[in-house]
Structures are given as C-alpha cells and as structure tokens.
Motif scaffolding. Structure first.
Motif, PDB file in Angstrom:
ATOM      1  N   THR A  70       1.090  -4.511  -0.263  1.00 47.03           N
ATOM      2  CA  THR A  70      -0.522  -4.668   0.192  1.00 47.03           C
ATOM      3  C   THR A  70      -0.650  -6.751  -0.445  1.00 47.03           C
ATOM      4  OG1 THR A  70      -1.199  -4.267  -2.529  1.00 47.03           O
ATOM      5  CG2 THR A  70      -1.266  -3.493  -0.900  1.00 47.03           C
ATOM      6  N   ALA A  71      -2.169  -7.069  -0.025  1.00 46.90           N
ATOM      7  CA  ALA A  71      -2.124  -8.536  -0.626  1.00 46.90           C
ATOM      8  C   ALA A  71      -3.818  -8.908  -0.273  1.00 46.90           C
ATOM      9  CB  ALA A  71      -1.667  -9.670   0.231  1.00 46.90           C
ATOM     10  N   SER A  72      -3.920 -10.148  -1.403  1.00 50.37           N
ATOM     11  CA  SER A  72      -5.687  -9.978  -1.706  1.00 50.37           C
ATOM     12  C   SER A  72      -6.316 -10.431  -0.821  1.00 50.37           C
ATOM     13  CB  SER A  72      -5.619 -10.609  -2.532  1.00 50.37           C
ATOM     14  OG  SER A  72      -4.998  -9.691  -4.557  1.00 50.37           O
ATOM     15  N   TYR A  73      -4.906 -11.898  -0.299  1.00 52.60           N
ATOM     16  CA  TYR A  73      -6.262 -12.713   0.858  1.00 52.60           C
ATOM     17  C   TYR A  73      -5.758 -12.209   2.756  1.00 52.60           C
ATOM     18  CZ  TYR A  73      -7.095 -14.528  -3.938  1.00 52.60           C
ATOM     19  OH  TYR A  73      -8.255 -14.838  -4.685  1.00 52.60           O
ATOM     20  N   CYS A  74      -5.867 -11.351   2.866  1.00 51.21           N
ATOM     21  CA  CYS A  74      -5.052 -10.704   4.045  1.00 51.21           C
ATOM     22  C   CYS A  74      -6.397 -10.123   5.209  1.00 51.21           C
ATOM     23  CB  CYS A  74      -3.942 -10.050   3.930  1.00 51.21           C
ATOM     24  SG  CYS A  74      -3.122  -9.071   5.973  1.00 51.21           S
ATOM     25  N   GLY A  75      -5.789 -10.448   6.005  1.00 50.53           N
ATOM     26  CA  GLY A  75      -7.117 -10.051   6.937  1.00 50.53           C
ATOM     27  C   GLY A  75      -7.026  -8.054   6.916  1.00 50.53           C
ATOM     28  N   TYR A  76      -5.820  -8.197   6.631  1.00 50.93           N
ATOM     29  CA  TYR A  76      -5.666  -6.258   6.419  1.00 50.93           C
ATOM     30  C   TYR A  76      -6.482  -5.660   5.099  1.00 50.93           C
ATOM     31  CZ  TYR A  76      -2.956  -6.185  10.491  1.00 50.93           C
ATOM     32  OH  TYR A  76      -3.312  -6.369  12.170  1.00 50.93           O
ATOM     33  N   THR A  77      -7.040  -6.695   4.322  1.00 53.64           N
ATOM     34  CA  THR A  77      -7.056  -6.082   2.637  1.00 53.64           C
ATOM     35  C   THR A  77      -8.260  -5.425   2.904  1.00 53.64           C
ATOM     36  OG1 THR A  77      -7.026  -8.875   2.236  1.00 53.64           O
ATOM     37  CG2 THR A  77      -7.530  -7.329  -0.191  1.00 53.64           C
ATOM     38  N   VAL A  97      -0.948   7.623  -3.142  1.00 53.84           N
ATOM     39  CA  VAL A  97      -0.247   6.243  -2.568  1.00 53.84           C
ATOM     40  C   VAL A  97      -0.135   4.843  -3.806  1.00 53.84           C
ATOM     41  CG1 VAL A  97      -1.799   4.373  -1.283  1.00 53.84           C
ATOM     42  CG2 VAL A  97      -2.690   7.014  -1.169  1.00 53.84           C
ATOM     43  N   LEU A  98       1.251   4.510  -3.728  1.00 57.53           N
ATOM     44  CA  LEU A  98       1.371   3.470  -4.154  1.00 57.53           C
ATOM     45  C   LEU A  98       1.969   2.381  -3.731  1.00 57.53           C
ATOM     46  CD1 LEU A  98       4.900   5.222  -5.226  1.00 57.53           C
ATOM     47  CD2 LEU A  98       2.878   5.644  -6.248  1.00 57.53           C
ATOM     48  N   GLY A  99       0.740   0.984  -4.404  1.00 60.36           N
ATOM     49  CA  GLY A  99       0.561   0.172  -4.008  1.00 60.36           C
ATOM     50  C   GLY A  99       1.607  -1.613  -4.381  1.00 60.36           C
ATOM     51  N   PHE A 100       2.311  -1.785  -3.762  1.00 63.67           N
ATOM     52  CA  PHE A 100       2.997  -3.057  -4.246  1.00 63.67           C
ATOM     53  C   PHE A 100       2.290  -4.263  -3.234  1.00 63.67           C
ATOM     54  CE2 PHE A 100       5.306   0.617  -4.304  1.00 63.67           C
ATOM     55  CZ  PHE A 100       5.924   0.463  -5.107  1.00 63.67           C
ATOM     56  N   PRO A 101       2.463  -4.643  -4.527  1.00 64.98           N
ATOM     57  CA  PRO A 101       1.291  -6.324  -4.278  1.00 64.98           C
ATOM     58  C   PRO A 101       2.997  -7.344  -3.893  1.00 64.98           C
ATOM     59  CG  PRO A 101       0.306  -5.778  -5.825  1.00 64.98           C
ATOM     60  CD  PRO A 101       1.330  -4.780  -5.565  1.00 64.98           C
ATOM     61  N   SER A 102       2.395  -8.505  -2.968  1.00 64.04           N
ATOM     62  CA  SER A 102       4.119  -9.162  -2.478  1.00 64.04           C
ATOM     63  C   SER A 102       3.404 -10.045  -1.868  1.00 64.04           C
ATOM     64  CB  SER A 102       4.459  -8.354  -0.999  1.00 64.04           C
ATOM     65  OG  SER A 102       5.100  -9.099  -0.599  1.00 64.04           O
ATOM     66  N   ASN A 103       3.531 -11.698  -1.842  1.00 59.88           N
ATOM     67  CA  ASN A 103       3.640 -12.295  -1.110  1.00 59.88           C
ATOM     68  C   ASN A 103       4.522 -13.122   0.130  1.00 59.88           C
ATOM     69  OD1 ASN A 103       1.971 -14.939  -1.540  1.00 59.88           O
ATOM     70  ND2 ASN A 103       3.405 -16.267  -2.983  1.00 59.88           N
ATOM     71  N   ILE A 134       6.237  -7.553  -6.054  1.00 58.65           N
ATOM     72  CA  ILE A 134       7.875  -7.064  -5.544  1.00 58.65           C
ATOM     73  C   ILE A 134       7.809  -8.106  -3.874  1.00 58.65           C
ATOM     74  CG2 ILE A 134       8.317  -5.089  -6.872  1.00 58.65           C
ATOM     75  CD1 ILE A 134       8.082  -3.823  -3.988  1.00 58.65           C
ATOM     76  N   ALA A 135       9.025  -8.753  -3.737  1.00 62.98           N
ATOM     77  CA  ALA A 135       9.915  -8.555  -2.076  1.00 62.98           C
ATOM     78  C   ALA A 135      10.132  -7.263  -1.632  1.00 62.98           C
ATOM     79  CB  ALA A 135      10.755  -9.661  -2.354  1.00 62.98           C
ATOM     80  N   VAL A 136       9.044  -7.374  -0.720  1.00 65.57           N
ATOM     81  CA  VAL A 136       9.270  -6.785   0.500  1.00 65.57           C
ATOM     82  C   VAL A 136      10.150  -6.474   1.489  1.00 65.57           C
ATOM     83  CG1 VAL A 136       7.095  -5.039  -0.398  1.00 65.57           C
ATOM     84  CG2 VAL A 136       7.367  -6.984   1.570  1.00 65.57           C
ATOM     85  N   VAL A 137      10.618  -8.374   1.378  1.00 64.89           N
ATOM     86  CA  VAL A 137      11.680  -9.296   2.911  1.00 64.89           C
ATOM     87  C   VAL A 137      12.644  -9.770   2.733  1.00 64.89           C
ATOM     88  CG1 VAL A 137      10.346  -7.999   4.783  1.00 64.89           C
ATOM     89  CG2 VAL A 137      10.462 -10.084   3.996  1.00 64.89           C
ATOM     90  N   GLY A 138      13.575 -10.312   2.676  1.00 68.70           N
ATOM     91  CA  GLY A 138      14.737 -11.112   2.782  1.00 68.70           C
ATOM     92  C   GLY A 138      15.296 -10.791   1.420  1.00 68.70           C
ATOM     93  N   PRO A 139      16.159 -11.962   1.241  1.00 64.09           N
ATOM     94  CA  PRO A 139      17.060 -11.987   0.340  1.00 64.09           C
ATOM     95  C   PRO A 139      16.895 -11.245  -1.339  1.00 64.09           C
ATOM     96  CG  PRO A 139      16.756 -14.306   0.528  1.00 64.09           C
ATOM     97  CD  PRO A 139      15.894 -13.236   1.458  1.00 64.09           C
ATOM     98  N   GLN A 140      15.897 -11.303  -1.546  1.00 62.93           N
ATOM     99  CA  GLN A 140      15.197 -10.621  -2.588  1.00 62.93           C
ATOM    100  C   GLN A 140      14.726  -9.370  -2.800  1.00 62.93           C
ATOM    101  OE1 GLN A 140      15.999 -12.926  -5.927  1.00 62.93           O
ATOM    102  NE2 GLN A 140      16.877 -13.405  -4.081  1.00 62.93           N
ATOM    103  N   ARG A 141      14.405  -9.084  -1.188  1.00 65.07           N
ATOM    104  CA  ARG A 141      14.125  -7.585  -1.241  1.00 65.07           C
ATOM    105  C   ARG A 141      14.002  -7.103  -1.946  1.00 65.07           C
ATOM    106  NH1 ARG A 141      15.032  -4.786   4.610  1.00 65.07           N
ATOM    107  NH2 ARG A 141      17.210  -5.351   3.878  1.00 65.07           N
ATOM    108  N   SER A 142      13.254  -5.583  -2.893  1.00 60.13           N
ATOM    109  CA  SER A 142      13.365  -4.855  -3.720  1.00 60.13           C
ATOM    110  C   SER A 142      14.072  -3.059  -3.280  1.00 60.13           C
ATOM    111  CB  SER A 142      11.535  -4.249  -4.146  1.00 60.13           C
ATOM    112  OG  SER A 142      11.694  -2.811  -5.088  1.00 60.13           O
ATOM    113  N   PRO A 143      15.485  -3.068  -4.362  1.00 55.32           N
ATOM    114  CA  PRO A 143      15.882  -1.977  -4.158  1.00 55.32           C
ATOM    115  C   PRO A 143      14.752  -1.004  -3.491  1.00 55.32           C
ATOM    116  CG  PRO A 143      16.515  -2.591  -6.252  1.00 55.32           C
ATOM    117  CD  PRO A 143      15.115  -2.895  -5.737  1.00 55.32           C
ATOM    118  N   LEU A 144      13.907  -0.852  -2.982  1.00 57.02           N
ATOM    119  CA  LEU A 144      12.765   0.229  -3.222  1.00 57.02           C
ATOM    120  C   LEU A 144      13.118   0.240  -1.451  1.00 57.02           C
ATOM    121  CD1 LEU A 144      11.284   2.256  -2.986  1.00 57.02           C
ATOM    122  CD2 LEU A 144       9.375   1.563  -3.944  1.00 57.02           C
TER     123      LEU A 144
END
Length: 195
Positions: A70-77, A97-103, A134-144
């Motif tokens: 999720t993200a607070s300032y997105c067109g899909y918020t 439903v589990l929400g994981f904010p990501s920047n 959490i991070a959902v992409v890239g080198p810091q991506r969460s193990p989940l």
C-alpha cells in the motif's frame, strides 16, 4: 529451579528440542499456529503498524490471505475502501487482508508509522491488519515478497499489487495494481481460495 531439576525437566520433555516445543506451545495463543504447521509463505514476522508489536503471519495459517503493498499518496489509495469491503464481506469465511506500506514506487509512502496509521485507520476506516513499512522490490525486498515473486514469477510494478494465498499456504494468484479489489476476477479467486 536448580540445575539438577532443570536437566530432569529437559529429559522428561524429550531433550532440549522438547523443552523448546513445550515452551512455545505454552506461549501460543489459541488463534496462532505452531511454526511446524505453518506454511513457508506465512512463516514471517512483521511489526504491527499501530504499535510495532511483532506479529507472526503463522497466525493466518489455514486462511485465504490477500497481501497488498500500500501507499498513502497513490492514485490507487482509494482501494483501501475496496480492500476493507472485501475483508468485511469474507472475514467470517476465512479471508484476511494484510497491508504492507511501501515507499518503493514514486516515493508515495514517505510517512512514518503514525502518519500511515492515521490515514489507514482514521481516513479509510481500515480494520484489516496493517504492518510497518517494507520494501517489496529491489535488493532490500522483504523475504515474504521474495517468496511471493518465486511463487508467481510476478513482482509488483506499482502500489496496491495484490497476491492471494489460498488456504493451503502454497497456491498464489497475482493481481495488478489497476485491478480493483471489488472486481469479478478477485471475487472469483477469493471464492475459489476459500473452498
């Protein structure tokens, strides 16, 4: 307890491993599952958004789980409303439903936990579980998210990407950000995941 009694207790419980299992079993709440029966996809801990208390996702074993970045300032918020509606509709049947904010996308989640929680809970009335950023992409991506990618070969390309984990804890379906939570496709997948 003296050392001699401790060793007798360990022996009675079947060694140190038995002691660990016994200690974990006593500490668990009825709503949680043991890690032995927890699917690998859910065997992760995250701080809860509102108070940073560690939560083990194993507590959702046996449920259909919709994971959303999720993200607070997105067109899909505004999809928070649709996600909450899904949670309200299907929660008693076993959906969480589990929400994981990501920047990670467009820097659209710059706030701290308090700011994100205020938007989720006070602006959108979110009652489903939310976790710390959490991070959902890239080198810091969460193990989940690494495991969700491996299961589907689809990584989020924007905020509000959705993964539906079936009750078996292994079957995962991916839905793009633009697909509204109330879409027929997501509803059909949830119905199938709950059966």
């Amino acid at each position: 307890m003296n050392t001699r009694m401790l060793f007798k207790t360990i022996a009675l419980l079947g060694g140190v491993g038995g002691l660990m299992v016994g200690a974990n079993a006593m500490a668990e709440t009825p709503a949680s599952s043991t890690t032995a029966s927890c699917p690998a996809l859910l065997n992760h801990q995250f701080p809860r958004l509102q108070d940073e208390a560690q939560q083990n996702l194993c507590q959702y074993a046996g449920k259909a789980v919709l994971v959303v970045n999720t993200a607070s300032y997105c067109g899909y918020t505004h999809q928070y409303e649709g996600l909450e509606a899904l949670y309200a509709k299907y929660q008693k049947r076993g959906l969480v439903v589990l929400g994981f904010p990501s920047n990670d996308f467009g820097q659209q989640e710059p706030g701290n936990a308090k700011q994100i929680a205020d938007l989720c809970f006070n602006t959108y009335g979110v009652k489903f579980p939310m976790f710390s950023k959490i991070a959902v992409v890239g080198p810091q991506r969460s193990p989940l998210y690494t495991q969700l990618f491996k299961a589907t070969q689809v990584a989020p390309s924007w905020n509000f990407h959705k993964y539906l984990i079936a009750r078996d804890g292994k079957t995962v379906t991916s839905f793009p950000s633009a697909m509204a939570p109330g879409s027929r496709e997501i509803a059909a997948a949830i119905e199938a995941a709950l059966n």
